[in-house]
Scaffold this motif. Structure first.
Motif, PDB file in Angstrom:
ATOM      1  N   SER A  12       0.806  -1.229   0.000  1.00 23.63           N
ATOM      2  CA  SER A  12       0.000   0.000   0.000  1.00 23.63           C
ATOM      3  C   SER A  12       0.832   1.270   0.000  1.00 23.63           C
ATOM      4  CB  SER A  12      -0.909   0.020   1.236  1.00 23.63           C
ATOM      5  OG  SER A  12      -0.152   0.175   2.426  1.00 23.63           O
ATOM      6  N   GLY A  13       2.067   1.176   0.492  1.00 22.82           N
ATOM      7  CA  GLY A  13       2.879   2.384   0.649  1.00 22.82           C
ATOM      8  C   GLY A  13       2.580   3.133   1.932  1.00 22.82           C
ATOM      9  N   VAL A  14       1.664   2.609   2.762  1.00 24.10           N
ATOM     10  CA  VAL A  14       1.302   3.244   4.032  1.00 24.10           C
ATOM     11  C   VAL A  14       2.116   2.592   5.143  1.00 24.10           C
ATOM     12  CG1 VAL A  14      -0.560   3.748   5.656  1.00 24.10           C
ATOM     13  CG2 VAL A  14      -1.019   3.748   3.196  1.00 24.10           C
ATOM     14  N   LYS A  15       3.055   3.340   5.702  1.00 24.74           N
ATOM     15  CA  LYS A  15       3.929   2.796   6.737  1.00 24.74           C
ATOM     16  C   LYS A  15       3.162   2.606   8.039  1.00 24.74           C
ATOM     17  CE  LYS A  15       8.267   4.728   4.967  1.00 24.74           C
ATOM     18  NZ  LYS A  15       9.451   5.547   5.301  1.00 24.74           N
ATOM     19  N   PHE A  16       3.632   1.670   8.837  1.00 25.06           N
ATOM     20  CA  PHE A  16       3.023   1.400  10.132  1.00 25.06           C
ATOM     21  C   PHE A  16       4.145   1.212  11.135  1.00 25.06           C
ATOM     22  CE2 PHE A  16       0.949  -0.514  13.622  1.00 25.06           C
ATOM     23  CZ  PHE A  16      -0.418  -0.385  13.478  1.00 25.06           C
ATOM     24  N   GLY A  17       4.144   2.040  12.189  1.00 28.85           N
ATOM     25  CA  GLY A  17       5.175   1.944  13.215  1.00 28.85           C
ATOM     26  C   GLY A  17       4.655   2.479  14.527  1.00 28.85           C
ATOM     27  N   THR A  18       5.567   2.881  15.407  1.00 29.76           N
ATOM     28  CA  THR A  18       5.145   3.370  16.719  1.00 29.76           C
ATOM     29  C   THR A  18       4.382   4.681  16.615  1.00 29.76           C
ATOM     30  OG1 THR A  18       7.374   4.277  16.948  1.00 29.76           O
ATOM     31  CG2 THR A  18       6.906   2.211  18.080  1.00 29.76           C
ATOM     32  N   ARG A  22       0.999   6.083   8.556  1.00 29.72           N
ATOM     33  CA  ARG A  22       1.173   7.368   7.879  1.00 29.72           C
ATOM     34  C   ARG A  22       1.325   7.116   6.383  1.00 29.72           C
ATOM     35  NH1 ARG A  22       3.637  11.721  10.821  1.00 29.72           N
ATOM     36  NH2 ARG A  22       2.347  12.033  12.674  1.00 29.72           N
ATOM     37  N   GLY A  23       0.674   7.946   5.580  1.00 31.49           N
ATOM     38  CA  GLY A  23       0.838   7.810   4.147  1.00 31.49           C
ATOM     39  C   GLY A  23       0.014   8.828   3.398  1.00 31.49           C
ATOM     40  N   LEU A  24       0.088   8.771   2.077  1.00 34.94           N
ATOM     41  CA  LEU A  24      -0.746   9.630   1.254  1.00 34.94           C
ATOM     42  C   LEU A  24      -2.210   9.295   1.510  1.00 34.94           C
ATOM     43  CD1 LEU A  24       1.289   9.431  -2.063  1.00 34.94           C
ATOM     44  CD2 LEU A  24       0.944  11.498  -0.682  1.00 34.94           C
ATOM     45  N   ALA A  25      -3.037  10.318   1.583  1.00 31.59           N
ATOM     46  CA  ALA A  25      -4.455  10.106   1.887  1.00 31.59           C
ATOM     47  C   ALA A  25      -5.106   9.161   0.876  1.00 31.59           C
ATOM     48  CB  ALA A  25      -5.179  11.440   1.932  1.00 31.59           C
ATOM     49  N   ASP A  26      -4.723   9.291  -0.405  1.00 31.58           N
ATOM     50  CA  ASP A  26      -5.309   8.426  -1.432  1.00 31.58           C
ATOM     51  C   ASP A  26      -4.900   6.966  -1.250  1.00 31.58           C
ATOM     52  OD1 ASP A  26      -6.535  10.617  -2.544  1.00 31.58           O
ATOM     53  OD2 ASP A  26      -5.071  10.864  -4.160  1.00 31.58           O
ATOM     54  N   THR A  29      -6.579   3.861   1.895  1.00 31.73           N
ATOM     55  CA  THR A  29      -7.921   3.462   1.482  1.00 31.73           C
ATOM     56  C   THR A  29      -8.694   2.922   2.687  1.00 31.73           C
ATOM     57  OG1 THR A  29      -7.212   1.212   0.989  1.00 31.73           O
ATOM     58  CG2 THR A  29      -7.046   2.841  -0.804  1.00 31.73           C
ATOM     59  N   ASP A  30     -10.008   2.812   2.523  1.00 33.02           N
ATOM     60  CA  ASP A  30     -10.817   2.240   3.603  1.00 33.02           C
ATOM     61  C   ASP A  30     -10.311   0.847   3.966  1.00 33.02           C
ATOM     62  OD1 ASP A  30     -12.267   4.534   3.388  1.00 33.02           O
ATOM     63  OD2 ASP A  30     -14.113   3.600   2.660  1.00 33.02           O
ATOM     64  N   GLN A  31      -9.920   0.070   2.959  1.00 34.86           N
ATOM     65  CA  GLN A  31      -9.456  -1.288   3.229  1.00 34.86           C
ATOM     66  C   GLN A  31      -8.173  -1.293   4.051  1.00 34.86           C
ATOM     67  OE1 GLN A  31      -9.758  -4.464   0.242  1.00 34.86           O
ATOM     68  NE2 GLN A  31      -7.539  -4.785   0.454  1.00 34.86           N
ATOM     69  N   VAL A  32      -7.221  -0.444   3.679  1.00 32.93           N
ATOM     70  CA  VAL A  32      -5.956  -0.386   4.425  1.00 32.93           C
ATOM     71  C   VAL A  32      -6.210   0.039   5.870  1.00 32.93           C
ATOM     72  CG1 VAL A  32      -3.784   0.890   4.652  1.00 32.93           C
ATOM     73  CG2 VAL A  32      -4.471  -0.014   2.419  1.00 32.93           C
ATOM     74  N   CYS A  33      -7.023   1.070   6.062  1.00 32.44           N
ATOM     75  CA  CYS A  33      -7.286   1.574   7.415  1.00 32.44           C
ATOM     76  C   CYS A  33      -8.052   0.549   8.250  1.00 32.44           C
ATOM     77  CB  CYS A  33      -8.059   2.891   7.346  1.00 32.44           C
ATOM     78  SG  CYS A  33      -7.135   4.216   6.523  1.00 32.44           S
ATOM     79  N   TYR A  34      -8.966  -0.167   7.607  1.00 31.87           N
ATOM     80  CA  TYR A  34      -9.743  -1.224   8.269  1.00 31.87           C
ATOM     81  C   TYR A  34      -8.807  -2.348   8.733  1.00 31.87           C
ATOM     82  CZ  TYR A  34     -13.565  -4.715   8.682  1.00 31.87           C
ATOM     83  OH  TYR A  34     -14.461  -5.664   9.120  1.00 31.87           O
ATOM     84  N   ILE A  35      -7.920  -2.767   7.850  1.00 33.36           N
ATOM     85  CA  ILE A  35      -6.986  -3.851   8.168  1.00 33.36           C
ATOM     86  C   ILE A  35      -6.050  -3.439   9.305  1.00 33.36           C
ATOM     87  CG2 ILE A  35      -4.988  -5.124   7.285  1.00 33.36           C
ATOM     88  CD1 ILE A  35      -6.464  -5.184   4.554  1.00 33.36           C
ATOM     89  N   TYR A  36      -5.504  -2.233   9.247  1.00 34.14           N
ATOM     90  CA  TYR A  36      -4.585  -1.783  10.292  1.00 34.14           C
ATOM     91  C   TYR A  36      -5.292  -1.700  11.643  1.00 34.14           C
ATOM     92  CZ  TYR A  36      -0.793  -0.578   7.047  1.00 34.14           C
ATOM     93  OH  TYR A  36       0.231  -0.618   6.130  1.00 34.14           O
ATOM     94  N   ILE A  70     -11.643   8.275   6.992  1.00 34.87           N
ATOM     95  CA  ILE A  70     -10.781   7.320   7.682  1.00 34.87           C
ATOM     96  C   ILE A  70     -11.345   6.973   9.056  1.00 34.87           C
ATOM     97  CG2 ILE A  70      -8.458   6.957   8.620  1.00 34.87           C
ATOM     98  CD1 ILE A  70      -7.415   8.714   6.309  1.00 34.87           C
ATOM     99  N   MET A  71     -11.911   7.957   9.759  1.00 38.30           N
ATOM    100  CA  MET A  71     -12.554   7.677  11.054  1.00 38.30           C
ATOM    101  C   MET A  71     -13.654   6.628  10.890  1.00 38.30           C
ATOM    102  SD  MET A  71     -12.884  11.478  12.810  1.00 38.30           S
ATOM    103  CE  MET A  71     -13.851  10.886  14.211  1.00 38.30           C
ATOM    104  N   ALA A  72     -14.406   6.738   9.794  1.00 37.94           N
ATOM    105  CA  ALA A  72     -15.494   5.773   9.559  1.00 37.94           C
ATOM    106  C   ALA A  72     -14.948   4.370   9.317  1.00 37.94           C
ATOM    107  CB  ALA A  72     -16.346   6.231   8.382  1.00 37.94           C
ATOM    108  N   ALA A  73     -13.831   4.257   8.583  1.00 37.59           N
ATOM    109  CA  ALA A  73     -13.225   2.944   8.343  1.00 37.59           C
ATOM    110  C   ALA A  73     -12.711   2.331   9.642  1.00 37.59           C
ATOM    111  CB  ALA A  73     -12.097   3.078   7.323  1.00 37.59           C
TER     112      ALA A  73
END
Length: 484
Positions: A12-18, A22-26, A29-36, A70-73
């Protein structure tokens, strides 16, 4: 389908750490935010913090255009797992974190903090406070099941609940006297900070004469560590036109403060932190290696601990200080974010620990210190050892490129080859976080790739304001040439 968080980070290109996601808003996605979000909550289940018994998950956000989606996801993921998502609305990061700590529930803040609004992020807080480095591997290794059609259809956010915002305001109005700032005239630069109205309410509630300034309906990426020239000019303009004792502001999610003196000159966050710790009577201070060495030179604090850059490292250090027996344990960062890890006696009451970045306490402490000492904010600065810092960043600078530049400086000779003509011979090198070089002149150059954006940050320290700004310009010019 099954997804592993660390694989989603790559695809996705959306990093996940402490610091969270963080990533580009586009790309968020709802799926990435849901999974995280599911991965984070699964991790808390494994740690025994939550157990799918309908527990509350507090959710808040900043004022970026992408935040509501993103809050909704995030809320949908919590609801689908059997939890009760609580919509705390658009409130500061420390407000939702405080609610989570006080109510023993996870707290999730949708924010990109100070970065531009084409990006966003999700900051995850455990019931005990921030996610620490020791939690990171457990979260990114989570395997998340995404049912077919899980994200089909719309999801209606719960009705906004104001309790978290009210509790944050009450944290200050219930402890500090309602007239403790009487006679103080404050400007509050609101811009697009999520706490812009709440901060006015707090300082007015403590007796200050408050003038709101600079409201913006579009998002402004105010970075308290690399202050924009526009914001430098605005503060001086406002100070010249009105008789302010100080001007206050925050970054986008209102966890990092700005405070100016009466002339509209913004204080560096690592100077503000020293003054706040002084007022609060701290006996242990934890702060990153990049912060001003005036801290040690004051001799005010029995225990000073230096850390890597980032609030999780500061929190870990504060925890160690508590275990070692310190009673007034605080921490701060170069961006001004201030953390407390001890309950602090205040006006005959107890200000409960808040081990996450907060923007209100440090600026309130500085103003109260100025009253206590009968000095202006600029007068407080004269009590400090005269060490001056400056920092800047090069944006759109790939992390790999930053790492390559730092890697070339293997020893003092390599540093002197590039920087020696400007800064002299090397006294020592510290690789605690990035590369911090102390020259024989006791001037400092600290190079570090940003941990949450494609930026290369440069910190300098010298014995005068004129010299540190000169160093900053020279260092940035050299780094831009090295980038090619």
């Amino acid at each position: 389908m099954e997804f592993v968080i660390k694989d989603v980070m790559q695809s996705s290109g959306v990093k996940f750490g402490t610091s969270g996601a963080r990533g580009l808003a586009d790309e968020m996605t709802d799926q990435v935010c849901y999974i995280y979000t599911k991965g984070f909550l699964q991790y808390l289940e494994q740690q025994g913090e939550i157990s799918k018994n309908g527990e509350t998950v507090a959710i808040a956000g900043d004022l970026r255009p992408s935040t509501g989606r993103i809050m909704a996801a995030v809320a949908r993921a919590a609801a689908d797992m059997g939890y009760s998502p609580m919509n705390c609305g658009r409130i500061p990061s420390p407000a939702v974190a405080l609610y989570g700590i006080e109510n023993r529930c996870p707290a999730i803040m949708v924010t990109g903090s100070h970065i531009p609004d084409d990006r966003n992020g999700i900051k995850f807080n455990k019931a005990s406070g921030e996610v620490l480095k020791s939690d990171e591997q457990g979260i990114v290794s989570q395997v998340v099941e995404l049912a077919v059609g899980a994200l089909d259809g719309s999801f209606e956010m719960p009705t906004e609940n104001p309790d978290a915002g009210k509790a944050y305001v009450a944290r200050y109005l219930d402890i500090f006297p309602s007239d403790c700032l009487a006679g103080k005239k404050l400007g509050i630069y609101q811009h697009s900070a999520v706490g812009r109205e709440m901060i006015v309410r707090i300082f007015e509630g403590l007796g200050a004469d408050v003038t709101p300034l600079g409201w913006s309906d579009t998002f402004i990426p105010v970075d308290t560590e690399a202050i924009r020239e526009e914001d430098v000019a605005l503060a001086r303009q406002w100070a010249a036109g009105q008789d302010f004792d100080a001007i206050l502001s925050t970054d986008g999610d209102s966890d990092r403060p700005l405070i100016s003196d009466e002339a509209g000159a913004w204080l560096r966050g690592d100077i503000a932190g020293i003054l706040a710790a002084r007022y609060l009577g701290a006996d242990s201070v934890s702060t990153p290696v990049s912060c001003n060495t005036a801290l040690e030179k004051t001799g005010w604090f029995a225990d000073v601990r230096r850390t890597k850059i980032g609030s999780p490292f500061v929190i870990a250090s504060m925890n160690e200080a508590v275990e070692a027996g310190s009673k007034g344990v605080v921490g701060y960062e170069a961006n001004g974010g201030f953390l407390t890890n001890s309950d602090l006696p205040m006006f005959g009451k107890s200000l409960k620990a808040l081990p996450t970045r907060d923007a209100v306490l440090p600026v309130l402490s500085i103003i109260l210190l100025s009253i206590q000492e009968n000095k202006s904010v600029s007068g407080l600065l004269t009590d400090l050892p005269q060490r001056f810092t400056a920092s800047d960043r090069i944006q759109n600078f790939p992390t790999e490129e930053s790492a390559r530049i730092i890697e070339r400086f293997k020893d003092a000779a390599a540093v002197e080859e590039v920087f020696g003509d400007r800064f002299g011979r090397v006294e020592g090198m510290d690789r605690t976080d990035g590369l911090r070089i102390t020259f024989q002149s006791m001037e400092v150059l600290h190079l570090r790739p940003s941990g949450n954006a494609p930026e290369f940050r440069c910190y300098n320290e010298a014995a005068s304001q004129q010299r540190v700004l000169e160093m900053q310009r020279q260092a940035m010019d050299i780094l831009l040439r090295l980038k090619g």
